[in-house]
Design a protein around this motif. Structure first.
Motif, PDB file in Angstrom:
ATOM      1  N   ASN A 102      -9.592  -2.363  29.694  1.00  9.40           N
ATOM      2  CA  ASN A 102      -8.948  -1.539  28.939  1.00  9.40           C
ATOM      3  C   ASN A 102      -9.930  -1.808  27.647  1.00  9.40           C
ATOM      4  O   ASN A 102      -9.053  -2.610  27.296  1.00  9.40           O
ATOM      5  CB  ASN A 102      -8.588  -0.535  28.640  1.00  9.40           C
ATOM      6  N   THR A 103     -11.148  -2.214  26.922  1.00  6.46           N
ATOM      7  CA  THR A 103     -11.538  -3.266  25.509  1.00  6.46           C
ATOM      8  C   THR A 103     -10.829  -2.555  24.664  1.00  6.46           C
ATOM      9  O   THR A 103     -11.302  -3.621  23.951  1.00  6.46           O
ATOM     10  CB  THR A 103     -13.225  -4.065  25.737  1.00  6.46           C
ATOM     11  N   ALA A 104     -10.338  -1.375  24.965  1.00  8.56           N
ATOM     12  CA  ALA A 104      -9.944  -1.149  23.335  1.00  8.56           C
ATOM     13  C   ALA A 104      -8.767  -1.712  22.604  1.00  8.56           C
ATOM     14  O   ALA A 104      -8.322  -1.379  21.807  1.00  8.56           O
ATOM     15  CB  ALA A 104      -9.932   1.005  24.077  1.00  8.56           C
ATOM     16  N   SER A 105      -8.064  -1.724  24.160  1.00  4.73           N
ATOM     17  CA  SER A 105      -6.369  -1.779  23.484  1.00  4.73           C
ATOM     18  C   SER A 105      -6.046  -3.540  24.293  1.00  4.73           C
ATOM     19  O   SER A 105      -4.873  -4.013  23.415  1.00  4.73           O
ATOM     20  CB  SER A 105      -5.252  -1.126  24.788  1.00  4.73           C
ATOM     21  N   ASN A 106      -7.119  -4.405  24.767  1.00  5.31           N
ATOM     22  CA  ASN A 106      -6.925  -5.580  25.202  1.00  5.31           C
ATOM     23  C   ASN A 106      -7.935  -5.718  25.355  1.00  5.31           C
ATOM     24  O   ASN A 106      -9.320  -5.354  26.403  1.00  5.31           O
ATOM     25  CB  ASN A 106      -6.043  -5.504  26.721  1.00  5.31           C
ATOM     26  N   PRO A 107      -8.572  -6.918  24.223  1.00  4.19           N
ATOM     27  CA  PRO A 107      -9.959  -7.158  24.118  1.00  4.19           C
ATOM     28  C   PRO A 107     -10.493  -8.419  25.537  1.00  4.19           C
ATOM     29  O   PRO A 107     -11.281  -8.437  25.221  1.00  4.19           O
ATOM     30  CB  PRO A 107     -10.311  -8.148  22.727  1.00  4.19           C
ATOM     31  N   GLY A 108      -9.491  -8.981  26.026  1.00  4.35           N
ATOM     32  CA  GLY A 108      -9.914  -9.919  26.646  1.00  4.35           C
ATOM     33  C   GLY A 108     -10.151 -10.882  26.569  1.00  4.35           C
ATOM     34  O   GLY A 108     -10.269 -11.411  25.340  1.00  4.35           O
ATOM     35  N   GLN A 109     -11.392 -11.542  26.658  1.00  4.78           N
ATOM     36  CA  GLN A 109     -11.135 -12.689  26.814  1.00  4.78           C
ATOM     37  C   GLN A 109     -13.249 -12.441  26.780  1.00  4.78           C
ATOM     38  O   GLN A 109     -13.568 -12.336  28.028  1.00  4.78           O
ATOM     39  CB  GLN A 109     -11.205 -14.134  27.416  1.00  4.78           C
ATOM     40  N   THR A 110     -14.444 -13.479  26.324  1.00  2.00           N
ATOM     41  CA  THR A 110     -15.335 -13.216  26.643  1.00  2.00           C
ATOM     42  C   THR A 110     -16.345 -14.450  26.745  1.00  2.00           C
ATOM     43  O   THR A 110     -15.779 -15.435  26.399  1.00  2.00           O
ATOM     44  CB  THR A 110     -16.138 -12.722  24.973  1.00  2.00           C
ATOM     45  N   ARG A 111     -17.658 -14.321  27.403  1.00  2.00           N
ATOM     46  CA  ARG A 111     -18.348 -15.825  27.651  1.00  2.00           C
ATOM     47  C   ARG A 111     -19.525 -14.681  27.783  1.00  2.00           C
ATOM     48  O   ARG A 111     -20.018 -14.507  27.657  1.00  2.00           O
ATOM     49  CB  ARG A 111     -17.814 -16.078  28.930  1.00  2.00           C
ATOM     50  N   SER A 167     -18.492   2.181  29.358  1.00  3.84           N
ATOM     51  CA  SER A 167     -17.022   2.851  28.560  1.00  3.84           C
ATOM     52  C   SER A 167     -16.226   1.497  28.464  1.00  3.84           C
ATOM     53  O   SER A 167     -16.577   0.583  28.802  1.00  3.84           O
ATOM     54  CB  SER A 167     -16.448   2.901  30.425  1.00  3.84           C
ATOM     55  N   GLU A 168     -14.710   2.502  27.689  1.00  4.64           N
ATOM     56  CA  GLU A 168     -14.660   0.833  27.296  1.00  4.64           C
ATOM     57  C   GLU A 168     -13.148   0.959  28.907  1.00  4.64           C
ATOM     58  O   GLU A 168     -12.489   0.342  27.986  1.00  4.64           O
ATOM     59  CB  GLU A 168     -13.572   0.731  25.831  1.00  4.64           C
ATOM     60  N   GLN A 169     -13.324   1.468  28.627  1.00  9.39           N
ATOM     61  CA  GLN A 169     -12.294   1.937  30.615  1.00  9.39           C
ATOM     62  C   GLN A 169     -12.695   1.537  31.381  1.00  9.39           C
ATOM     63  O   GLN A 169     -13.436   1.790  32.240  1.00  9.39           O
ATOM     64  CB  GLN A 169     -11.231   2.778  30.323  1.00  9.39           C
ATOM     65  N   LEU A 170     -12.222   0.718  32.114  1.00 12.36           N
ATOM     66  CA  LEU A 170     -12.098   0.140  34.246  1.00 12.36           C
ATOM     67  C   LEU A 170     -12.121   1.233  34.753  1.00 12.36           C
ATOM     68  O   LEU A 170     -10.778   1.808  34.417  1.00 12.36           O
ATOM     69  CB  LEU A 170     -12.054  -1.640  34.272  1.00 12.36           C
ATOM     70  N   HIS A 171     -12.373   2.022  35.491  1.00 12.05           N
ATOM     71  CA  HIS A 171     -12.116   2.711  36.846  1.00 12.05           C
ATOM     72  C   HIS A 171     -12.744   2.624  37.816  1.00 12.05           C
ATOM     73  O   HIS A 171     -13.166   1.465  37.929  1.00 12.05           O
ATOM     74  CB  HIS A 171     -13.014   4.433  36.319  1.00 12.05           C
ATOM     75  N   TRP A 172     -11.536   2.842  39.040  1.00 17.39           N
ATOM     76  CA  TRP A 172     -12.751   2.374  39.932  1.00 17.39           C
ATOM     77  C   TRP A 172     -11.686   3.537  40.985  1.00 17.39           C
ATOM     78  O   TRP A 172     -11.729   4.576  40.642  1.00 17.39           O
ATOM     79  CB  TRP A 172     -10.441   1.347  40.815  1.00 17.39           C
TER      80      TRP A 172
END
Length: 253
Positions: A102-111, A167-172
């Motif tokens: 979820n990029t809204a709550s956790n921006p993660g890392q980018t490349r 989305s900002e949220q990953l779904h599966w």
């Protein structure tokens, strides 16, 4: 192709912001992915795509980390102004976001994506990242032909309907293999609903076999009917391009 309706994405983003509502979630009738559930899942955002004779726009795709420096996605995510698939340096800015559900709550890392190679067999491309990713486990590539009735899990950053935005949220969700063709795999929704299906901006989403000790990448999202639907979704087989991938991705495990 799952990157259709690209010209409407800017309007969709403006509308969401104006109304104060949440962005559309990924995958039609899917489930929310937990942090760490799909460590190899990648969100691709494209900026400044310039169509021939048209207005520049932004877009998105999904992908999978397959080595420390390479990802795999749909070939049609990288194209020229006439929507022809292209290799080499991307014709527009492409950012890969990893290590988050979820990029809204956790921006993660980018490349940044610096180079692309298109598969000669099907709608698959591999793309090189600007820096290695050393703290996330890549997904292994499948080397066996998929089987009819096989259950696969898939995860994407796309919309929940054919008119939504990314989305900002990953779904599966889960699908069953309905047919195996020389370079593609047809799948149908299985869980959490029979019409669980990929949507726009899910292009390149990984379909994995989780029945063994580690997930194995079987195919990637390519194209399908308007979502949600109960019909066949077309995914590109990974096993038929593994030998080619090994000639390109030098740090493949």
């Amino acid at each position: 192709m799952r990157v259709r309706r690209l010209l409407t994405c800017a309007l969709a983003v403006v509308t969401v912001g104006a109304l104060g509502t949440s962005p559309a979630a990924a995958i039609a009738n899917g489930a929310v992915a937990e942090e760490g559930q799909f460590p190899y899942a990648v969100k691709l955002t494209m900026t400044g795509i310039q169509p021939t004779g048209g207005t520049a726009y932004d877009s998105a795709c999904s992908a999978a980390l397959i080595s420390e420096t390479w990802i795999m996605t749909a070939g049609h995510c990288f194209h020229d102004g006439d929507r022809n698939r292209v290799s080499g340096e991307p014709r527009y800015g492409v950012t890969a976001t990893l290590g988050t559900a979820n990029t809204a709550s956790n921006p993660g890392q980018t490349r940044s994506v610096t180079w692309v190679e298109q598969s000669p067999e099907n709608d698959i491309a591999v793309a090189r990242l600007s820096e290695p990713v050393t703290d996330l486990a890549p997904v292994a590539l499948g080397t066996r032909q998929p089987g009819r009735g096989q259950v696969l899990s898939f995860a994407g950053w796309g919309a929940t309907s054919s008119s939504g935005t990314w989305s900002e949220q990953l779904h599966w969700g889960e699908v069953k293999v309905s047919s195996v063709r020389p370079t593609t795999v047809l799948v149908k929704g299985y869980w959490p609903a029979k019409d669980t299906s990929a949507c726009p901006y899910d292009s390149g989403a990984p379909y994995v076999d989780t029945s063994g000790p580690a997930p194995v990448l079987v195919s990637v999202e390519s194209a399908g009917p308007a979502c949600p639907h109960r019909r066949d979704e077309t995914t590109a087989r990974v096993d038929v391009v593994v030998d080619w991938v090994r000639t390109v991705v030098t740090d493949l495990r």
